[in-house]
Design a protein around this motif. Structure first.
Motif, PDB file in Angstrom:
ATOM      1  N   ARG A 161       9.558 -26.459 -11.784  1.00 10.85           N
ATOM      2  CA  ARG A 161       9.087 -25.634 -10.467  1.00 10.85           C
ATOM      3  C   ARG A 161       7.954 -24.796 -10.876  1.00 10.85           C
ATOM      4  O   ARG A 161       7.902 -24.042 -12.080  1.00 10.85           O
ATOM      5  N   LEU A 162       6.549 -24.942  -9.698  1.00 15.56           N
ATOM      6  CA  LEU A 162       6.258 -24.291 -10.829  1.00 15.56           C
ATOM      7  C   LEU A 162       5.174 -23.535  -9.649  1.00 15.56           C
ATOM      8  O   LEU A 162       5.165 -24.026  -8.938  1.00 15.56           O
ATOM      9  N   ARG A 163       4.989 -21.957  -9.947  1.00 15.15           N
ATOM     10  CA  ARG A 163       4.350 -20.617  -9.409  1.00 15.15           C
ATOM     11  C   ARG A 163       2.626 -20.527  -9.841  1.00 15.15           C
ATOM     12  O   ARG A 163       2.507 -20.171 -10.859  1.00 15.15           O
ATOM     13  N   VAL A 164       2.174 -20.787  -8.446  1.00 13.67           N
ATOM     14  CA  VAL A 164       0.408 -20.704  -8.845  1.00 13.67           C
ATOM     15  C   VAL A 164      -0.181 -20.454  -8.278  1.00 13.67           C
ATOM     16  O   VAL A 164       0.181 -19.936  -6.805  1.00 13.67           O
ATOM     17  N   SER A 165      -0.808 -19.110  -8.411  1.00 14.05           N
ATOM     18  CA  SER A 165      -1.594 -18.337  -7.766  1.00 14.05           C
ATOM     19  C   SER A 165      -3.124 -18.989  -7.749  1.00 14.05           C
ATOM     20  O   SER A 165      -4.083 -19.550  -9.209  1.00 14.05           O
ATOM     21  N   LEU A 166      -3.826 -19.207  -7.167  1.00 13.93           N
ATOM     22  CA  LEU A 166      -5.287 -19.930  -6.886  1.00 13.93           C
ATOM     23  C   LEU A 166      -5.853 -19.327  -6.057  1.00 13.93           C
ATOM     24  O   LEU A 166      -5.492 -18.505  -5.050  1.00 13.93           O
ATOM     25  N   PRO A 167      -7.917 -19.488  -5.511  1.00 17.66           N
ATOM     26  CA  PRO A 167      -7.603 -19.200  -4.952  1.00 17.66           C
ATOM     27  C   PRO A 167      -7.346 -19.440  -3.640  1.00 17.66           C
ATOM     28  O   PRO A 167      -7.777 -20.832  -3.437  1.00 17.66           O
ATOM     29  N   ALA A 170      -3.518 -17.211  -3.133  1.00 16.70           N
ATOM     30  CA  ALA A 170      -2.330 -18.324  -2.544  1.00 16.70           C
ATOM     31  C   ALA A 170      -1.577 -18.765  -3.760  1.00 16.70           C
ATOM     32  O   ALA A 170      -2.103 -18.609  -4.815  1.00 16.70           O
ATOM     33  N   VAL A 171      -0.347 -17.994  -3.105  1.00 22.95           N
ATOM     34  CA  VAL A 171       0.708 -18.523  -4.374  1.00 22.95           C
ATOM     35  C   VAL A 171       1.504 -19.517  -3.667  1.00 22.95           C
ATOM     36  O   VAL A 171       2.264 -19.681  -2.804  1.00 22.95           O
ATOM     37  N   ASP A 172       1.632 -20.767  -4.554  1.00 25.72           N
ATOM     38  CA  ASP A 172       2.502 -21.539  -3.945  1.00 25.72           C
ATOM     39  C   ASP A 172       3.472 -21.837  -4.995  1.00 25.72           C
ATOM     40  O   ASP A 172       2.984 -21.471  -6.600  1.00 25.72           O
ATOM     41  N   ASP A 173       4.575 -22.548  -4.591  1.00 25.08           N
ATOM     42  CA  ASP A 173       5.100 -22.897  -5.536  1.00 25.08           C
ATOM     43  C   ASP A 173       5.367 -24.581  -5.458  1.00 25.08           C
ATOM     44  O   ASP A 173       5.092 -25.166  -4.496  1.00 25.08           O
ATOM     45  N   PHE A 174       4.907 -25.368  -6.557  1.00 19.75           N
ATOM     46  CA  PHE A 174       4.394 -27.354  -6.699  1.00 19.75           C
ATOM     47  C   PHE A 174       6.717 -27.304  -6.628  1.00 19.75           C
ATOM     48  O   PHE A 174       6.673 -26.750  -8.448  1.00 19.75           O
ATOM     49  N   GLN A 200       6.791 -31.325  -4.180  1.00 21.43           N
ATOM     50  CA  GLN A 200       6.804 -30.736  -2.920  1.00 21.43           C
ATOM     51  C   GLN A 200       6.093 -29.627  -3.162  1.00 21.43           C
ATOM     52  O   GLN A 200       5.676 -29.202  -4.301  1.00 21.43           O
ATOM     53  N   ILE A 201       5.825 -28.678  -2.014  1.00 20.14           N
ATOM     54  CA  ILE A 201       4.639 -27.597  -2.084  1.00 20.14           C
ATOM     55  C   ILE A 201       4.919 -26.485  -1.514  1.00 20.14           C
ATOM     56  O   ILE A 201       5.322 -26.961  -0.202  1.00 20.14           O
ATOM     57  N   THR A 202       5.549 -25.361  -2.043  1.00 18.34           N
ATOM     58  CA  THR A 202       5.737 -23.931  -0.537  1.00 18.34           C
ATOM     59  C   THR A 202       4.722 -23.099  -0.559  1.00 18.34           C
ATOM     60  O   THR A 202       4.400 -22.786  -1.916  1.00 18.34           O
ATOM     61  N   VAL A 203       4.011 -22.879   0.581  1.00 19.18           N
ATOM     62  CA  VAL A 203       3.878 -21.553   0.500  1.00 19.18           C
ATOM     63  C   VAL A 203       3.928 -20.544   0.153  1.00 19.18           C
ATOM     64  O   VAL A 203       4.799 -20.213   1.869  1.00 19.18           O
ATOM     65  N   LEU A 204       3.817 -19.226  -0.744  1.00 16.16           N
ATOM     66  CA  LEU A 204       4.361 -18.365  -0.242  1.00 16.16           C
ATOM     67  C   LEU A 204       3.894 -17.539   0.056  1.00 16.16           C
ATOM     68  O   LEU A 204       4.713 -16.275   0.706  1.00 16.16           O
ATOM     69  N   GLU A 205       2.437 -17.329   0.062  1.00 18.35           N
ATOM     70  CA  GLU A 205       1.755 -16.020   0.180  1.00 18.35           C
ATOM     71  C   GLU A 205       0.555 -16.276  -0.048  1.00 18.35           C
ATOM     72  O   GLU A 205      -0.201 -17.319  -0.634  1.00 18.35           O
ATOM     73  N   ALA A 229       8.999 -13.922  -0.149  1.00 13.75           N
ATOM     74  CA  ALA A 229       9.704 -15.057   0.439  1.00 13.75           C
ATOM     75  C   ALA A 229      10.613 -15.257  -0.088  1.00 13.75           C
ATOM     76  O   ALA A 229      11.581 -15.495   0.650  1.00 13.75           O
ATOM     77  N   GLU A 230      11.389 -15.374  -1.245  1.00 11.32           N
ATOM     78  CA  GLU A 230      12.631 -15.691  -1.650  1.00 11.32           C
ATOM     79  C   GLU A 230      13.433 -15.072  -1.520  1.00 11.32           C
ATOM     80  O   GLU A 230      14.390 -15.850  -1.155  1.00 11.32           O
ATOM     81  N   VAL A 231      13.635 -13.554  -1.859  1.00  8.56           N
ATOM     82  CA  VAL A 231      14.089 -12.516  -1.120  1.00  8.56           C
ATOM     83  C   VAL A 231      14.498 -12.558   0.280  1.00  8.56           C
ATOM     84  O   VAL A 231      16.058 -12.776   0.920  1.00  8.56           O
TER      85      VAL A 231
END
Length: 200
Positions: free
Chosen positions: A4-10, A43-47, A32-37, A181-183
């Motif tokens: 799982r990779l948590r990535v912040s991107l423009p 944006a912060v996404d989990d891949f 899978q991609i999950t948008v966290l915020e 979002a996980e909490v």
């Protein structure tokens, strides 16, 4: 290997595509991609990705960090299979045997939260522990609400269960700080399980 990779991107058109293209170039298969915020232009996404061979978390972080505009917040192994519904499976098990609700919850939370272990604590003592929980644990005080605490080497999520007089601790050693979002997701699951267990 599943990572799982948590990535912040423009947060702009094409930003997600840039990350996907970069991962593909590096040999990763995105499952899978999950948008966290999405806020403040980022944006912060989990891949969840499958990487052939033995790609270490450190190597994946280093290679992805080289992509301009991308900030890697965490890379860690995961057991959660994309497309599965472990939260629904958990609730089905609790509905079938509500008297074991909290034990079932504690056993399932590490997989649900991308964590290593969890415990249920009441009156300063461990009432149930998941398989990988350490034998000795420094128990945190019960929180008034769901919170995260921790140091660099161990992140904790503390989830109070007021109706049962206990709190649940979820620990992550390899990944980033638990995202809000996980909490929120874990707190909702704990709340549903506590209501089901109370009827037992």
């Amino acid at each position: 290997m599943l990572l799982r990779l948590r990535v912040s991107l423009p947060d702009r058109p094409g930003g997600l595509g840039q990350v996907a293209k970069s991962l593909g170039t590096l040999g990763a298969d995105i499952l899978q991609i999950t948008v966290l915020e999405r806020e403040a232009g980022r944006a912060v996404d989990d891949f969840t990705v499958s990487w052939p061979g033995q790609m270490s978390a450190a190597e994946a972080r280093e290679r992805l960090s080289a992509v301009p505009g991308i900030r890697v917040e965490g890379v860690w192994p995961t057991r959660e299979m994309p497309g599965s519904a472990p939260d629904y499976d958990l609730l089905m098990h609790v509905a079938t045997e509500p008297a074991r609700g909290f034990a079932t919850l504690v056993d399932a939370l590490p997989g649900l939260c991308g964590a290593e272990w969890s415990v249920a604590v009441a009156d300063g003592a461990v009432r149930h522990a998941s398989l990988a929980a350490p034998a000795e644990i420094e128990l945190p005080e019960p929180p008034p609400r769901a919170i995260t605490v921790g140091a660099k080497e161990l992140q904790l999520m503390l989830l109070p269960v007021v109706t049962a007089g206990l709190h649940v601790v979820v620990a992550r050693a390899d990944g980033p700080v638990f995202h809000r979002a996980e909490v929120e997701r874990a707190a909702r699951i704990v709340d549903v399980v506590s209501k089901m267990a109370a009827r037992a």
